[in-house]
Design an enzyme around this catalytic site. Structure first.
Site, short mmCIF file in Angstrom:
data_model
loop_
_atom_site.label_atom_id
_atom_site.label_comp_id
_atom_site.label_asym_id
_atom_site.label_seq_id
_atom_site.Cartn_x
_atom_site.Cartn_y
_atom_site.Cartn_z
N GLU A 40 0.83 -1.20 0.00
CA GLU A 40 0.00 0.00 0.00
C GLU A 40 0.87 1.25 0.00
OE1 GLU A 40 -3.39 -0.27 2.77
OE2 GLU A 40 -3.13 1.86 3.19
N ASP A 57 0.20 5.31 0.56
CA ASP A 57 -0.89 6.15 1.07
C ASP A 57 -0.63 7.64 1.09
OD1 ASP A 57 -2.44 4.04 1.96
OD2 ASP A 57 -1.59 4.04 3.96
N GLU A 113 -3.01 10.53 2.91
CA GLU A 113 -4.24 10.80 3.65
C GLU A 113 -4.21 12.25 4.10
OE1 GLU A 113 -6.10 8.03 6.51
OE2 GLU A 113 -4.36 6.78 6.14
N THR A 147 1.43 10.31 5.14
CA THR A 147 1.85 9.32 4.14
C THR A 147 2.30 8.04 4.83
OG1 THR A 147 4.17 10.03 4.09
CG2 THR A 147 2.66 11.15 2.57
N ASN A 148 2.19 6.93 4.10
CA ASN A 148 2.66 5.67 4.66
C ASN A 148 2.98 4.73 3.50
OD1 ASN A 148 3.33 3.76 6.60
ND2 ASN A 148 1.30 3.67 7.53
N GLU A 184 4.96 5.99 8.90
CA GLU A 184 4.27 7.25 8.70
C GLU A 184 5.23 8.44 8.61
OE1 GLU A 184 3.77 5.14 11.22
OE2 GLU A 184 1.70 4.39 10.99
N ARG A 200 9.16 4.97 19.88
CA ARG A 200 8.24 4.01 19.28
C ARG A 200 8.93 2.70 18.90
NH1 ARG A 200 5.19 5.54 13.71
NH2 ARG A 200 4.16 3.54 13.39
#
Ligand code: NAG
Length: 286
Positions: free
Chosen positions: A98, A100, A102, A116-117, A127, A274
Site C-alpha cells: 500500500e 498512502d 491521507e 503518508t505511509n 508514517e 516508538r
C-alpha cells in the site's frame, strides 16, 4: 513532451502503457456511499461527500504494477476537522502492499496534515506527515505517486515530499510483485485524526465535499490477471517510459530537503520511543 501522450507502445505481452486523458467514467467505479460520490462534467470531475450517515469512495478499474500516477484534488474547505480524505494505492490479501496519501482535515484556518505511509507485505508503520505550503482547499493541486522497481516517490505539484527506496538487498521488503488499484474515500475519523480525537466533526456543516480531476497514469496495467511486468528482466524499454527508471535529480533532491526541513511534522524514523529495539532498517539509509 507531446510524445508521452500520443504514442502507445506495447511493452511486453499483456502489458500496456496507459497515458489516459482523464475520464472518471472510464477509469473508476464508485464503490460506496449510496449516491454521495458523483461523476460530473462529462466525466471530468468527481466529488466525494460525507455526511453524518456515511462517507463515500471510488476505486480504479485497472490494477497497476508500477506507474506514475497523478491526480488533482481539492480538499474539504472551511472547518474540515475530523474528516479524512484518503487517496492511495493498495493490493489485496493479508500481505498487501500500500502507498498512502491521507489528508487530515482541521478547523478553519488551521493546517491540514498530509499523512503518508508505505506498506510492504502487510507491514506499514512508516508514517511521515507534512504541512503543505499552500491552502489545499482553495484550489486543485496535483498529488503524484511514482512507483517503479527502484523507488516510490510521493510528490505534490511536482515537488517530491518523500522517497521510499527499494532496499531489498538490506532485507526491507519493497512493493513490486502485487498489482495495486487506486482507491479514494472521504470518511469521518474524528476519533483519531484530530490530535487523538480532541476536535469533533461539526455535522452542522455537512455535507463535506472533496473534488478530483485530471487523473493521469503512465503505468503498467494488468489485464486478465496476468502480466510479466515487475520483473526487472523485462522492463518497459521505450524512452517514453522514462518513469520506469526515474530517480530524483539534484534539483528535486534539494526540493525534497526543503520540504523535510520546513514542512515535515512527523517522521517515524525520528520516533525513537516508538521503536525501542531500534529504528527500522531503512531509516539508517536516508
Ligand atoms: C490542526 O491545527 C493545529 C493547530 O495549528 C495543529 O497543531 C495540527 O497539527 C493541525 N492538524 C490536525 C490534523 O490536527
Amino acid at each position: 513532451m507531446a510524445s508521452l501522450n500520443t504514442v502507445l507502445v506495447p511493452l511486453v505481452a499483456l502489458l500496456v502503457t496507459v497515458a489516459s486523458a482523464s475520464n472518471f467514467y472510464n477509469d473508476f467505479d464508485i464503490t460506496w456511499g449510496d449516491g454521495r460520490a458523483k461523476i460530473l462534467s462529462n466525466g471530468e470531475l468527481l466529488t466525494l461527500n460525507l455526511d453524518k450517515a456515511s462517507g463515500s469512495g471510488f476505486q480504479s478499474r485497472n490494477e497497476y504494477l508500477f506507474g506514475k500516477i497523478d491526480m488533482q484534488l481539492k480538499l474539504v474547505p472551511g472547518n474540515s476537522a475530523g474528516t479524512v480524505t484518503a487517496y492511495y494505492l493498495s493490493s489485496k490479501g493479508s500481505a498487501w502492499d500500500e502507498i498512502d496519501f491521507e489528508f487530515l482535515g482541521n478547523l478553519s484556518g488551521d493546517p491540514y496534515i498530509l499523512h503518508t505511509n508505505v506498506f510492504s507485505q502487510g507491514k506499514g508503520n512508516r508514517e511521515q506527515q507534512f504541512y503543505l505550503w499552500f491552502d489545499p482547499t482553495a484550489d486543485f493541486h496535483t498529488y503524484s505517486i511514482l512507483w517503479n522497481p527502484q523507488r516510490i516517490v510521493f510528490s505534490v505539484d511536482g515537488t517530491p515530499i518523500r522517497e521510499f527506496k527499494n532496499l531489498e538487498s538490506m532485507g526491507v521488503p519493497f512493493p513490486k510483485n502485487q498489482p495495486m488499484r487506486i482507491y479514494s474515500s472521504l470518511w469521518n475519523a474524528d476519533d483519531w485524526a484530530t490530535r487523538g480525537g480532541l476536535v469533533k466533526t461539526d455535522w452542522a456543516l455537512a455535507p463535506f465535499t472533496a473534488s478530483y480531476r485530471n487523473f493521469n497514469a503512465e503505468a503498467c496495467v494488468l489485464s486478465n490477471g496476468e502480466s510479466s511486468c515487475g520483473t526487472t528482466t523485462s522492463p518497459p524499454s521505450s524512452t517514453s517510459n522514462a518513469w520506469f527508471s526515474e530517480e530524483l535529480d539534484s534539483t528535486r533532491q534539494e526540493r525534497l530537503k526543503w520540504v523535510r526541513e520546513n514542512y515535515m511534522v512527523y517522521d517515524y524514523c525520528k520516533d525513537i520511543n516508538r521503536f525501542p529495539q531500534g529504528l527500522p532498517t531503512e531509516c539508517s539509509m536516508s
